[in-house]
Design a protein around this motif. Structure first.
Motif, PDB file in Angstrom:
ATOM      1  N   ILE A 123       0.843  -1.203   0.000  1.00 26.55           N
ATOM      2  CA  ILE A 123       0.000   0.000   0.000  1.00 26.55           C
ATOM      3  C   ILE A 123       0.874   1.248   0.000  1.00 26.55           C
ATOM      4  O   ILE A 123       0.614   2.221  -0.711  1.00 26.55           O
ATOM      5  N   TYR A 124       1.943   1.197   0.777  1.00 23.71           N
ATOM      6  CA  TYR A 124       2.851   2.344   0.852  1.00 23.71           C
ATOM      7  C   TYR A 124       3.550   2.582  -0.483  1.00 23.71           C
ATOM      8  O   TYR A 124       3.685   3.714  -0.945  1.00 23.71           O
ATOM      9  N   SER A 126       2.584   1.638  -3.521  1.00 25.17           N
ATOM     10  CA  SER A 126       1.670   1.979  -4.623  1.00 25.17           C
ATOM     11  C   SER A 126       0.816   3.192  -4.338  1.00 25.17           C
ATOM     12  O   SER A 126      -0.122   3.478  -5.084  1.00 25.17           O
ATOM     13  N   TYR A 127       1.094   3.903  -3.251  1.00 27.79           N
ATOM     14  CA  TYR A 127       0.307   5.098  -2.911  1.00 27.79           C
ATOM     15  C   TYR A 127       0.564   6.206  -3.926  1.00 27.79           C
ATOM     16  O   TYR A 127       1.711   6.527  -4.242  1.00 27.79           O
ATOM     17  N   LYS A 128      -0.519   6.783  -4.458  1.00 28.39           N
ATOM     18  CA  LYS A 128      -0.409   7.823  -5.475  1.00 28.39           C
ATOM     19  C   LYS A 128      -1.188   9.076  -5.107  1.00 28.39           C
ATOM     20  O   LYS A 128      -1.615   9.822  -5.983  1.00 28.39           O
ATOM     21  N   ILE A 131      -5.497   7.980  -0.520  1.00 26.14           N
ATOM     22  CA  ILE A 131      -5.426   6.862   0.411  1.00 26.14           C
ATOM     23  C   ILE A 131      -6.717   6.087   0.483  1.00 26.14           C
ATOM     24  O   ILE A 131      -6.738   4.869   0.722  1.00 26.14           O
ATOM     25  N   GLN A 134      -7.072   3.210  -1.892  1.00 25.84           N
ATOM     26  CA  GLN A 134      -6.353   2.022  -1.475  1.00 25.84           C
ATOM     27  C   GLN A 134      -7.093   1.281  -0.362  1.00 25.84           C
ATOM     28  O   GLN A 134      -7.127   0.038  -0.341  1.00 25.84           O
TER      29      GLN A 134
END
Length: 1119
Positions: A123-124, A126-128, A131, A134
């Motif tokens: 998750i960290y 691929s965070y864009k 939040i 996700q």
């Protein structure tokens, strides 16, 4: 710069001891800054992202590890269920609490902790920026449900027996498997995996639904009937399969609600999966899928690359390719950029082809598509041009790119390339075999003018035939023509041959004659072991050796022949010892050939080969006394310098002397022999030709316009001695070079050189001005403007209609043309109500149903050599895969290539003075013994009475009712012109008959009551009604000739020859009777082979030579 280096630079403020040791170099390097460049950002997050997500192989390992964790959690859940002993409880207690052993709890907590940390890390990474996107993902929610409660139990021990739906991890395992498969395909660069992915997803979805339903119902029924895991699985299978026995049912409402939810989910998810699967299946059917690597390594296959695949092209390829027994186990992979045609799809669904023909939609310019076709493992690659394209140069460019792409991808794969224009041939010179369409097309059109039906001869030779066509026909010519059409060119090493082994050490001519006399095979050429060049009829000086490769024409190859030797008892008797082989019909070789299953059995009467005793060969009584003509000399085993080879064609002194006395008023054109100074394109073969001593001015090339050198404006004014050859074309392309060269080759006599007229404007006035009434042959190739027709078969429309028009206007003219599609040959010289043409149409359909590759061969224009299909070049290319010499032999026969020592194709005509030879076998002996020429076939013309049309019958009836003078005049006209069967002539025969009767009654009354003017008017009206279509066309042509100032006498002499039919007999049996006007195809040895050594002996042997003859001139062969 030197001054700066020589100066002593001041020390910097911070001068270290290291700099003192390194000197000035270290000091100078301090001014430089080393910069390191990274492919990715040099941060910890980017490095983690590269390892976990971007890198294919490392991310594949991570996903495999994640998939294994999810399967492990599902397995631990099953173990927990099997070890669990549900206690009796009330209400929700059995559902909320379970019995979990401490070791099992520890393993589950460890796995949950690892899964949680991995999920948070992904998750960290691929965070864009969003939040919530996700957090609310289904995969993240399921991870939290199955991992967070276990982590909480670490800190709060009373919750260790809390029920956690770990079985939901099966959906996370399915998700991880999909990602893993995608990474796997990226890592190994595998293509066309969408179908596999979709099938895998569907199977995983079904398993997840069944597993989720089984575990959920089993757990909820702990508060009910306490079902076991197996009974829950049984219930789910029965329910999802819609069987529903009812022996196992959920008892409490939570489990019932779960069943409802699972059914609803299945009704939504499964149809979507099936729809995606069906869509991908349909797309795969269009694109074709793959040719498997395992099959490519264990089986043999060839690849056919085409821009568009039509049913005719496909069937020609399959029939010709699989006609050879050793190719039955080959697979054919078709690589085509367009979608499969409906007719092609139906053919490929036939079991005969579906098991060994694979269609792939793709481009030869893509390495991925070439990999799908396993081009690097292919035995051969055939690249065909699209001859239906309007821009033939663009079609060649596409073929060149395909050939380059295949050669770059698979350099060891043999290439068989078809090119359209000769100027583009040098781009694909690297290919193993190249066939140029325009080269072969124009060469065949040219040879058709001097050797009739050469196109038919070549087409029959390159096609695979069983020789059974037309054998059930009542017509004798069809049976004989169909039987001889089965002859093909084969090869065998002389040392391994029963046909030719006994002639080792003998001359080529001796071997050719005796092999034909004994076995019925026609030896046409050889190839030395040390020399790769093929020589057609190298002549009697060539001595046969065991290592020679022999090329011969026969019904089938020697390996498929069974030999039955017969010794006649009468031969052993003393009274018959001196008789020749051909003394009587009973002594002729009997060739009863059984061509079933590709095996030929030959009845051979003699096992000994001995020369014929020429003193015992007497002439038939009907040809006069025995000393009137010489007998046939024997064929010598070795060359004799006294009588060998024809006269030297390099010195035409006798011809030059004769030209002055033939027509004193006409100027004689001087020729010199040499090579053309200019080549129209790269790759053209140099050929020794008849050339003008001085290049003609460009202004003199216009036939219809005078210039300062001459004032001639039509063909009549030039006064050509020989008949014209007119070429009607839209443009004067480079391919015309291959039309002119065979007609001007050095081995043709100067008396046989016909003037060539190029006609670029195809109308009646232009035809008359260029001298069509003085021409023997009209070659029509003007069809390039119709190539862009929407319907492929309409590409020949313009050519067919133009030829039909000229055929009606000039019925005796020999019109030669080529068509794209063989099925369009039936429209050449079309007669709608001719019963014989209808019978030939039925015969063609019957032969096609019987599986013949030459169903069109009985069409009269094709049999007579008036038309051929250029698609036969495709067959020539396919044949080259098995017979790599076919293209070379074809080019030698057509005169496109000239190999030193190799002979050439020519023709001679049988006259009344030559009929004493009687049979084809005796002619073979005569030619071999006198001029060392090898006959390979006969072009025969027979008289045939065709049916009469209705309009002709009605006119003849009216003529009987008319006066005697008019009847005689009409009979004279109809003797020269045959009435056509067009729709205009027979549209209303009854109306015409009544009108003519009315006109006759009117004329009778007018004789009594009217003046002479009325009688004249009635007679004019009667003649107009009685005028036929042939007369109308004749008057039209004559009027145009008078308007152009041309004499009409030549047109009156043109007769209609529609009552004859012609056909080709390839390698007929030796006992075939010769007929008047037969034209024999000969392979004459090269006159330049031994010019220096034998110039005197050739002059002395000229009197014994068979004189060459152009079948269209009066200089006929005297035997």
């Amino acid at each position: 710069m030197n001054e700066l280096e020589s100066e002593v630079l001041p020390l910097p403020p911070r001068y270290r001891f290291r700099d003192l040791l390194l000197g000035d170099q270290a000091f100078q390097n301090d001014d430089r800054v080393q910069v390191e460049f990274y492919v990715n950002e040099n941060t910890f997050k980017e490095r983690l992202k590269l390892f976990f997500i971007k890198n294919q192989r490392s991310s594949l390992r991570i996903r495999l590890f994640n998939f294994s964790l999810k399967l492990l959690t599902c397995l631990l859940y099953i173990v927990r269920v099997l070890l669990d002993n549900p206690a009796e409880g009330i209400g929700w207690a059995p559902i909320l609490w379970v019995d979990r052993k401490m070791p099992l709890w520890a393993i589950q907590v460890s796995v949950a902790l690892i899964s949680f940390l991995e999920t948070m890390l992904l998750i960290y990474l691929s965070y864009k920026g969003n939040i919530w996107e996700q957090i609310f993902r289904i995969s993240f929610i399921l991870e939290m449900i199955n991992t967070v409660p276990f982590i909480i139990t670490i800190f709060w021990s009373p919750l260790r027996n809390l029920f956690i739906p770990v079985f939901l991890n099966c959906w996370l395992a399915k998700y991880a498997l999909e990602n893993m498969i995608n990474d796997l395909h990226r890592a190994i660069q595998r293509t066309q995996s969408a179908m596999f992915n979709q099938v895998l997803i569907l199977i995983c979805t079904l398993l997840c639904l069944v597993f989720t339903g089984t575990c959920g119902i089993q757990h909820l029924e702990r508060a009910g009937d306490n079902l076991s895991l197996f009974k829950s699985f049984y219930f789910c299978i029965v329910t999802f399969s819609t069987v529903g026995y009812g022996d196992v049912t959920p008892k409490i409402w939570p489990s019932q609600l779960l069943v409802v939810i699972m059914i609803c989910v299945a009704l939504v998810v499964l149809p979507l999966q099936f729809e995606e699967l069906v869509y991908l299946w349909m797309e795969r059917q269009k694109s074709g899928g793959n040719y498997s690597r395992h099959r490519a390594q264990t089986e043999k296959h060839v690849v056919l690359c085409v821009s568009s695949l039509k049913i005719d092209l496909l069937m020609d390829f399959l029939n010709e390719f699989y006609a050879h027994p050793r190719l039955q186990d080959y697979y054919v992979v078709i690589l085509c950029p367009t979608e499969m045609d409906i007719q092609v799809r139906r053919v490929l669904q036939i079991p005969l082809w579906s098991q060994r023909v694979i269609y792939l939609q793709g481009s030869a310019l893509k390495d991925q598509d070439l990999m799908r076709a396993k081009m690097d493992n292919g035995e051969a690659c055939f690249i065909l041009s699209s001859r239906n394209e309007a821009d033939r140069t663009a079609a060649d460019h596409q073929t060149i790119l395909r050939a380059w792409a295949v050669k770059d991808f698979a350099p060891n794969c043999p290439l068989y390339v078809q090119i359209l224009k000769p100027e583009n041939k040098f781009h694909v010179k690297f290919a193993d075999h190249v066939v140029c369409e325009e080269e072969c097309k124009y060469a065949m059109l040219a040879l058709n003018c001097v050797c009739p039906a050469t196109s038919t001869l070549i087409t029959l030779l390159v096609h695979t035939s069983r020789g059974q066509e037309g054998q059930e026909s009542p017509e004798q010519w069809q049976r004989m023509y169909g039987r001889c059409s089965g002859n093909e060119v084969y090869h065998i090493r002389m040392g391994d041959s029963k046909f030719f082994m006994e002639y080792e050490g003998k001359s080529f001519t001796y071997a050719a004659f005796h092999a034909h006399k004994k076995y019925g095979v026609c030896l046409i050429g050889i190839r030395r072991e040390e020399n790769k060049s093929i020589l057609l009829n190298p002549g009697p000086r060539h001595i046969m050796t065991a290592s020679d490769t022999c090329f011969y024409i026969n019904i089938t190859k020697e390996e498929n022949s069974a030999f039955i030797f017969k010794q006649e008892e009468k031969q052993k008797k003393k009274g018959f010892a001196g008789r020749g082989i051909y003394d009587g019909p009973s002594r002729l070789p009997v060739h009863s050939i059984i061509a079933s299953m590709g095996t030929v059995a030959m009845d051979l009467q003699n096992t000994e080969c001995r020369p014929v005793n020429s003193s015992k060969l007497t002439l038939p009584s009907e040809n006069g006394s025995g000393n009137r003509r010489p007998s046939i000399a024997p064929v010598l085993e070795l060359a004799d310098s006294s009588s060998l080879l024809p006269c030297d064609l390099l010195s035409d002194q006798s011809e030059d002397e004769m030209t002055q006395s033939d027509d004193e008023g006409l100027t004689v054109v001087e020729y010199v022999k040499g090579y053309p100074p200019n080549s129209p394109y790269i790759g053209s073969s140099p050929t020794l030709c008849h050339l003008l001593p001085v290049k003609a001015p460009f202004c003199c090339l216009r036939l219809d316009k005078g210039c300062k050198h001459n004032s001639y404006e039509d063909a009549k004014a030039y006064g050509f001695k020989n008949k014209l050859i007119i070429v009607s074309a839209e443009t004067a392309g480079n391919g015309l070079y291959n039309f002119i060269v065979p007609l001007r080759a050095y081995y043709r006599s100067r008396k046989e050189l016909n003037p060539i007229v190029l006609l670029l404007d195809n109308n009646l006035d232009s035809l008359l001005q260029c001298g069509i009434i003085y021409a023997d042959n009209l070659v029509v190739v003007d069809k390039e403007s119709t190539m862009s027709a929407e319907e492929d078969y309409m590409a020949d429309a313009k050519t067919i209609v133009n030829v039909q028009t000229m055929f009606r206007l000039f019925p005796s003219l020999s019109i030669i043309t080529e068509l794209t599609h063989p099925s369009n040959m039936r429209f050449m010289q079309f007669r709608a109500k001719d019963s014989y043409s209808l019978a030939l149409s039925k015969l063609e359909k019957k032969e096609r149903e019987n599986g013949s590759n030459l169903a069109f061969m009985f069409r009269l224009p094709f049999a007579a050599g008036r038309v051929f299909s250029i698609s036969m070049l495709d067959t020539l290319l396919y044949q080259s895969f098995v017979k790599d010499y076919m293209i070379t032999i074809t080019r030698l026969l057509l005169g496109l290539d000239t190999t030193p020592g190799s002979g050439y194709l020519c023709a001679m005509k049988i006259t009344e003075d030559d009929l004493w030879i009687r049979t084809y076998g005796r002619l073979f002996q005569k030619l071999c013994s006198s001029s060392a020429e090898i006959p390979i076939g006969i072009y025969r013309t027979e008289s045939h009475m065709f049916s009469t049309s209705e309009s002709q019958i009605s006119i003849n009836v009216e003529d009987c009712e008319d006066t005697k003078d008019v009847k005689e005049h009409w009979n004279i006209k109809t003797s020269h012109h045959r009435n056509s069967c067009s729709s205009d002539q027979s549209e209303h025969p009854l109306l015409r008959r009544k009108s003519m009767q009315w006109a006759r009654r009117l004329s009778r009354k007018g004789n009594k009551h009217t003046s002479k003017t009325a009688e004249w008017i009635s007679q004019q009206r009667l003649s107009l009604y009685r005028r036929s279509e042939r007369q109308e066309l004749s008057e039209l042509v004559k009027n145009r000739m008078k308007h152009l100032g041309l004499p009409t006498t030549g047109y009156d002499e043109m007769n209609d020859h529609q009552n004859t039919l012609s056909y080709v007999l390839i390698n007929p049996p030796p006992d075939t009777r010769l007929e008047l006007n037969d034209i024999v195809y000969l392979i004459r040895s090269d006159p330049l082979a031994h010019v220096a050594n034998d110039s005197h002996s050739r002059k002395s042997s000229c009197s014994n030579k068979l004189e060459p003859c152009n079948p269209e001139t009066r200089d006929e062969t005297q035997l």
